[in-house]
Design a protein around this motif. Structure first.
Motif: not given
Length: 269
Positions: A243, A99, A246-247, A92, A239-240, A95-96
């Motif tokens: 993510v 992006e 998700q972690i 992730l 956005r941070v 991906r960050l």
């Protein structure tokens, strides 16, 4: 001599010697170690000789100072391989980074501060990098502040009462003002930094939670301050947080957060 934590005085001294290399310069001499730890040179010399015999430190024949050896590097590499937090976060973070094109980092709390566990370096020609494994105070920088904001009140009070070291002219060192900022971070879900830990760097960070709601770490996006403006930080913050959520879920944690200072529960995912 037994110590309160269940160890012995001698093992604590060995650990203290090794930990000096984490925070200090890459090489250390007997005299400096003895002065820093309040030990005799004879005791320090014996400890270093024992560590050198196991390749945990190496003596430079020219400077007569010691540096960490290959055995410690192997231990660190094994610890990283076995880190559930790092394994869950790394895809992730990549991906960050893709992006945002900025460096994405992973931190975890340690006694008296935090350390960077990993980073995925940004794609810009001019980019920020962090020093893995070095301990930094919790109050300096967005990663530390977002973890500090979600510690239990006793732990937070202990940090604020211990004295806030100034790393740059922008490091927050007023405990009253910092406490107010931590309340805002807990309510909002992310923290920002503009030159607090490193003078020319800016960052946005959000906490990662484990089972039971404990703070396991933080992820951040960081770059030069001229790119990490207030407007960019405000745009990146959600956005941070997403993510980081998700972690948290990958680790079995609740991406929701319960602010320390009484604000209502919100979802960080």
């Amino acid at each position: 001599m037994a110590e309160p934590g269940g160890g012995t005085e001698s093992t604590s001294r060995v650990a203290d010697v090794l930990l000096l290399f984490v925070e200090g310069p890459s090489t250390l001499g007997v005299t400096r170690i003895a002065r820093e730890l309040g030990l005799s040179k004879a005791v320090v010399h014996r400890i270093l000789q024992s560590l050198a015999g196991r390749d945990m430190v190496v003596l430079d024949p020219v400077s007569r100072e010691y540096r960490l050896g290959p055995s410690v590097a192997a231990l660190g590499a094994r610890a990283l391989r076995e880190s559930d937090l790092r394994s869950a976060a790394l895809p992730l973070l990549r991906r960050l980074r893709d992006e945002t094109r900025e460096t994405a980092t992973l931190s975890t709390p340690v006694p008296h501060g935090r350390v960077y566990l990993d980073q995925v370096v940004g794609l810009h020609e001019i980019k920020m990098t962090v020093e893995l494994g070095r301990r930094f105070p919790l109050h300096a920088g967005s990663s530390g502040k977002c973890m500090l904001a979600h510690l239990d009140p006793e732990q937070r009070d202990e940090v604020l009462a211990a004295g806030l070291e100034s790393l740059t002219p922008h490091t927050p060192i007023d405990p009253v003002a910092l406490r107010s900022e931590l309340d805002a971070i807990a309510a909002r879900g992310w923290a920002v930094s503009a030159g607090e830990r490193q003078a020319d760097a800016g960052s946005v960070a959000a906490p990662v939670f484990g089972v039971g709601g404990d703070v396991l770490g933080a992820i951040s996006v960081c770059g030069p301050r001229y790119r990490m403006t207030d407007a960019v930080a405000t745009e990146l913050g959600p956005r941070v947080v997403a993510v980081a959520g998700q972690i948290s879920r990958r680790l079995g944690g609740d991406p929701g957060r319960t602010p320390v200072s009484g604000a209502g529960r919100t979802n960080a995912g």
